[in-house]
Design an enzyme around this catalytic site. Structure first.
Site, PDB file in Angstrom:
ATOM      1  N   ASP A 225       5.004  14.125   7.857  1.00  0.00           N
ATOM      2  CA  ASP A 225       4.611  13.740   7.197  1.00  0.00           C
ATOM      3  C   ASP A 225       2.946  13.973   7.496  1.00  0.00           C
ATOM      4  O   ASP A 225       2.859  13.939   8.648  1.00  0.00           O
ATOM      5  CB  ASP A 225       4.499  12.023   7.227  1.00  0.00           C
ATOM      6  N   ILE A 226       2.048  14.794   5.964  1.00  0.00           N
ATOM      7  CA  ILE A 226       0.704  15.296   6.829  1.00  0.00           C
ATOM      8  C   ILE A 226       0.011  13.715   6.609  1.00  0.00           C
ATOM      9  O   ILE A 226      -1.362  13.929   7.221  1.00  0.00           O
ATOM     10  CB  ILE A 226       0.113  15.821   5.768  1.00  0.00           C
TER      11      ILE A 226
ATOM     12  N   ASN B 222      11.372   3.736  -0.425  1.00  0.00           N
ATOM     13  CA  ASN B 222      10.561   2.940  -1.451  1.00  0.00           C
ATOM     14  C   ASN B 222      11.591   3.666  -3.045  1.00  0.00           C
ATOM     15  O   ASN B 222      11.169   4.622  -3.389  1.00  0.00           O
ATOM     16  CB  ASN B 222       9.020   2.954  -1.708  1.00  0.00           C
TER      17      ASN B 222
ATOM     18  N   GLN C 199       6.283   3.255  -4.119  1.00  0.00           N
ATOM     19  CA  GLN C 199       6.846   4.570  -4.017  1.00  0.00           C
ATOM     20  C   GLN C 199       5.414   5.467  -5.125  1.00  0.00           C
ATOM     21  O   GLN C 199       5.039   5.119  -5.677  1.00  0.00           O
ATOM     22  CB  GLN C 199       7.936   4.977  -4.212  1.00  0.00           C
TER      23      GLN C 199
ATOM     24  N   HIS D  76      12.361   9.544  -1.696  1.00  0.00           N
ATOM     25  CA  HIS D  76      13.164  10.180   0.062  1.00  0.00           C
ATOM     26  C   HIS D  76      12.269   8.836   1.127  1.00  0.00           C
ATOM     27  O   HIS D  76      12.094   7.753   0.654  1.00  0.00           O
ATOM     28  CB  HIS D  76      11.402  10.620   0.455  1.00  0.00           C
ATOM     29  N   PHE D  77      13.232   9.563   2.412  1.00  0.00           N
ATOM     30  CA  PHE D  77      13.164   8.109   3.512  1.00  0.00           C
ATOM     31  C   PHE D  77      11.898   8.588   4.579  1.00  0.00           C
ATOM     32  O   PHE D  77      11.887  10.328   5.008  1.00  0.00           O
ATOM     33  CB  PHE D  77      14.504   8.404   4.309  1.00  0.00           C
ATOM     34  N   HIS D  78      11.424   7.952   5.282  1.00  0.00           N
ATOM     35  CA  HIS D  78      10.334   7.549   6.022  1.00  0.00           C
ATOM     36  C   HIS D  78      10.898   7.154   7.297  1.00  0.00           C
ATOM     37  O   HIS D  78      11.906   6.689   7.171  1.00  0.00           O
ATOM     38  CB  HIS D  78       9.263   6.855   6.194  1.00  0.00           C
TER      39      HIS D  78
END
Length: 211
Positions: free
Chosen positions: A84-85, A140, A147, A153-155
């Site tokens: 993640d940025i 989400n 979201q 996407h999953f975190h």
């Protein structure tokens, strides 16, 4: 989850195809408008059990390298995962299908099955690479559910001990609330390499040639 700011600064990929990209399955979706689709189109799959070296073209596509940089930690024909940025903690990883799937229920059974297996492997790999053995897995669906990027996407978010020295910034980050800083690109390269190597170690330890 708080916004993950992959903005329109990512350039369009060369053409509109990747090894798994089939325009017919995207329902006329414009991949130039989706940062995760662009990442999927730019970064080719590789064998997670035998990842390429950090300097390999698969991890450094010179002709179309995105800005901000993308640090891929897992890449298969169906899925791609990257740092993640704007991470909540060091090692915060995003996992998504290559094809544009707005919500979890849009994923195919094959994508859903591979995401489930990959989440377990990535969780173990991130824990090995960071030394943090507690983490959140968050996903989400839709704007009302926080979201921001409309590509599911999953975190995977490492959670350092809240009382540990220097971890005060994590005291209010449960489920994405709290301070988020830009990814340090000098630290991100070695971290992504450690995670890729840890993924391979997990797969080898289980005697698996693939996810």
């Amino acid at each position: 989850m708080a916004p993950t700011t992959y903005e329109a600064s990512l350039p369009p990929p060369p053409g509109t195809t990747s090894p798994s990209f089939d325009p017919g399955t995207h329902h006329d979706h414009d991949i130039a408008s989706c940062p995760f689709c662009r990442i999927a189109a730019i970064y080719a799959p590789y064998d997670p059990a035998d990842p390429p070296p950090a300097e390999a073209e698969a991890l450094n596509p010179e002709a179309s390298a995105p800005n901000p940089s993308t640090f891929v930690v897992l890449s298969t024909p169906l899925l791609v995962a990257f740092l993640d940025i704007m991470p909540l903690s060091s090692g915060h990883v995003l996992l998504c299908p290559r094809e544009h799937r707005p919500k979890l229920t849009d994923a195919t059974p094959a994508e859903a099955a591979e995401m489930g297996g990959s989440l377990r492997v990535l969780s173990a790999a991130v824990a090995r690479a960071t030394g943090v053995t507690d983490w959140n897995v968050v996903q989400n669906n839709g704007a009302a559910a926080a979201q921001v990027v409309p590509h599911m996407h999953f975190h995977v978010i490492p959670r350092p001990e809240l009382r540990a020295k220097g971890s005060e910034r994590f005291t209010a980050t449960m489920f994405g609330r709290g301070q988020r800083d830009d990814l340090d690109e000098e630290e991100a390269g070695p971290l992504a390499e450690r995670i890729r190597e840890a993924v391979a170690e997990v797969l080898r330890a289980e005697g698996r040639a693939k996810l």
